[in-house]
Design an enzyme around this catalytic site. Structure first.
Site, mmCIF file in Angstrom:
data_model
loop_
_atom_site.group_PDB
_atom_site.id
_atom_site.type_symbol
_atom_site.label_atom_id
_atom_site.label_comp_id
_atom_site.label_asym_id
_atom_site.label_seq_id
_atom_site.Cartn_x
_atom_site.Cartn_y
_atom_site.Cartn_z
ATOM 1 N N GLY A 161 5.164 7.883 1.340
ATOM 2 C CA GLY A 161 5.866 6.751 0.758
ATOM 3 C C GLY A 161 4.995 5.517 0.739
ATOM 4 N N GLU A 162 5.628 4.364 0.558
ATOM 5 C CA GLU A 162 4.889 3.117 0.401
ATOM 6 C C GLU A 162 5.176 2.159 1.553
ATOM 7 O OE1 GLU A 162 6.478 2.068 -3.385
ATOM 8 O OE2 GLU A 162 8.184 0.968 -2.541
ATOM 9 N N LYS A 193 7.384 0.442 6.407
ATOM 10 C CA LYS A 193 6.842 1.736 5.985
ATOM 11 C C LYS A 193 8.018 2.607 5.566
ATOM 12 C CE LYS A 193 3.581 5.249 7.672
ATOM 13 N NZ LYS A 193 2.680 5.593 8.807
ATOM 14 N N GLY A 197 0.842 -1.193 0.000
ATOM 15 C CA GLY A 197 0.000 0.000 0.000
ATOM 16 C C GLY A 197 0.869 1.232 0.000
ATOM 17 N N LYS A 198 0.224 2.392 0.090
ATOM 18 C CA LYS A 198 0.998 3.625 0.128
ATOM 19 C C LYS A 198 0.345 4.626 1.064
ATOM 20 C CE LYS A 198 -1.125 6.338 -3.548
ATOM 21 N NZ LYS A 198 -0.877 7.251 -4.668
ATOM 22 N N ASP A 250 -7.229 8.400 15.247
ATOM 23 C CA ASP A 250 -7.545 7.887 13.908
ATOM 24 C C ASP A 250 -8.071 6.457 13.958
ATOM 25 O OD1 ASP A 250 -7.881 8.432 11.237
ATOM 26 O OD2 ASP A 250 -5.841 7.894 10.657
#
Length: 548
Positions: free
Chosen positions: A198-199, A215, A193-194, A311
């Site tokens: 970054g990814e 990450k 994922g990103k 979050d």
């Protein structure tokens, strides 16, 4: 030919194959044969620099705990204390019923015996145990006996351990743990994922076979967007957290182009994927209760460290291979300073509490419980409380609904307990919200959780209601994950380089030690019959250079 589909097939095949890697693979065996612990002579300086504390060394750090237990087993009086603590723990984690009551009575009888010179319990405790007539009294006294035993182990046994060869071996492992870490330490697999900087990709530690998620934060992108402070805060918060319900940070290092956070790899996908992409929208109630219980434990662990998550949402709750879930992505998490309210608006629309959305935001821990209510609702109904599935709503309208509308329960799967806990979590005023109504307000006591044994859940003894398919990659196809464009016109100065070094602290002790034990490397390098290194050179030399 569909080259994108072929690329995805190749990436997924390599990734799934790596996940199956075990200690029997030839390449892994070859690498491990070349490893050796640093020699004891290199530990003198480390011994002087460390200030060993019982809790950190013998309880928190897995290798320290293991070696302390091994030492205690060599002294009869000390081993009896350990056996007693194990019996108490087994009683604490037992299912309620006659067997648990019988075990309690046996423990109380043990405590009631006259303490001899070899005992780790007091005469006063023995007298009280003999006089106890109810199970409630016995429970209190067994808990007191546990505290006395722990106090005993922290005194002479701990000092004896520090003077023993077992502590010398611990220092060798600490030196091994402190080796430099770079991208050469890992094999990199497919992108999962990103994010904004970054990814995230799957990586494997070359010498243990352990899989992680890495990450990768683009250094130039971080500087251009001013994200250095946020990246460092996330890294420092992850370092502080040691919870089975929150992703663990195992390594922090830098490559030429990226700052890298290596964390728990959660192969089962996120809850948002399972809510909307597997079968009928929403989840079975058994799963909703189980995941909510684990999420609640994770939030309580963060709050106990003075951290507001900010979050919480199904997209940030990830499943592991066994079906347990963990909170992830602590990029918006913030530490509460001196109980002062937070004033910066942050979060995800649809999950933010009313007090965050106000013109002059001022909030604290209760915002996480509001997001918990949103997440429970979404797991049950396959939509969020204030926005229907695929409904187009402006940010202003969603804000208005969140602040003013009462939650409605139209989905047939809402039980009365589920409705009640959602209402309490979604209270508009934080002081009326479950988890925040008073200092000791514990959401785990709500009837919604009546089937959950939380001590057993925290010990990892509750079987998850759903286990992810190990042959499935719960991630977007590689060709669906957009590449980042190159960042131009960014140069690094000495201040940037100092920041990169501050970020790149290497292995995180608890996670690294868990990896060493879990993958069998601890037993291998501790084996007195194991050949030294690869049989070449001086076996007393540090194994650090051999590891990379």
């Amino acid at each position: 030919m569909d080259m994108g589909g072929l690329d995805n097939l190749i990436a997924n095949t390599a990734y799934l194959q790596a996940r199956k890697t075990d200690s029997d693979s030839r390449e892994l065996q070859r690498r491990r044969r070349s490893l050796a612990l640093p020699g004891p002579q290199g530990c003198a300086e480390l011994r002087q620099s460390l200030s060993p504390h019982f809790h950190s060394l013998c309880e928190q750090q897995p290798i320290g705990r293991r070696l302390f237990r091994d030492f205690l087993a060599t002294v009869p009086k000390y081993s009896q204390a350990v056996a007693f603590l194990e019996d108490v723990q087994n009683w604490e984690l037992a299912e309620e019923g006659p067997a648990k009551t019988s075990t309690l009575q046996q423990l109380a009888a043990t405590c009631a015996r006259d303490p001899g010179p070899q005992s780790f319990l007091s005469q006063d405790l023995a007298t009280k145990c003999r006089a106890a007539s109810t199970d409630e009294e016995r429970k209190t006294l067994v808990e007191q006996a546990k505290a006395e035993t722990m106090s005993f182990l922290q005194e002479q046994p701990f000092q004896d351990f520090l003077a023993s060869p077992f502590y010398d071996r611990f220092l060798q492992w600490k030196l091994f743990e402190m080796q430099p870490v770079s991208d050469k330490y890992f094999t990199e697999f497919r992108v999962l994922g990103k994010g904004g900087f970054g990814e995230v990709c799957a990586v494997q530690v070359r010498n243990t076979g352990k899989m992680y998620a890495c990450k990768k934060l683009d250094k130039k992108r971080l500087k251009k967007k001013g994200g250095e402070k946020m990246a460092l805060l996330e890294k420092e918060i992850l370092e502080k957290v040691n919870s089975p319900f929150i992703v663990s940070l195992a390594y922090a290092f830098e490559s030429k182009t990226h700052l890298c956070l290596v964390m728990s790899l959660m192969n089962g996908g996120d809850l948002k994927f399972h809510i909307y992409n597997v079968g009928t929208r929403g989840l079975a109630m058994s799963r909703v209760i189980f995941y909510t219980a684990q999420m609640t434990c994770g939030v309580l662990h963060l709050h106990g460290l003075g951290i507001v998550y900010r979050d919480l949402k199904p997209e940030n709750v990830l499943l592991d291979d066994l079906g347990n879930c963990r909170l992830s992505d602590l990029g918006l998490a913030v530490e509460v300073q001196d109980d002062k309210p937070i004033t910066q608006r942050a979060g995800t629309n649809g999950y933010m509490a009313p007090e965050i959305l106000m013109d002059k935001a001022s909030y604290s821990y209760p915002v996480d419980w509001f997001a918990m209510g949103c997440s429970i609702y979404e797991m049950v109904a396959g939509r969020t409380p204030f926005k229907d599935f695929k409904e187009k709503v402006s940010k202003e309208d969603l804000k208005e609904r969140t602040m003013k509308d009462e939650v409605a329960f139209h989905h047939e799967n809402f039980t009365e307990e589920t409705k009640d806990i959602c209402r309490l979590f979604l209270a508009k005023k934080p002081e009326q919200r479950l988890g925040s109504r008073e200092k000791a307000d514990d959401p785990r006591k709500h009837p919604f959780f009546q089937t959950v044994n939380f001590p057993r859940l925290e010990a990892g003894l509750v079987e998850p209601p759903f286990v992810p398919d190990p042959s499935v990659v719960y991630a977007k196809d590689v060709d669906e994950i957009d590449d980042f464009s190159e960042v131009r016109g960014v140069e690094f100065d000495d201040k940037d380089k100092q920041f990169f070094q501050r970020f790149s602290t290497g292995a995180v002790p608890v996670a690294w030690q868990e990896e060493i034990i879990e993958t069998g490397l601890f037993e291998e390098l501790n084996d007195p019959n194991r050949p030294s290194g690869d049989g070449k050179g001086d076996s007393s030399k540090s194994g650090v250079c051999l590891l990379l």
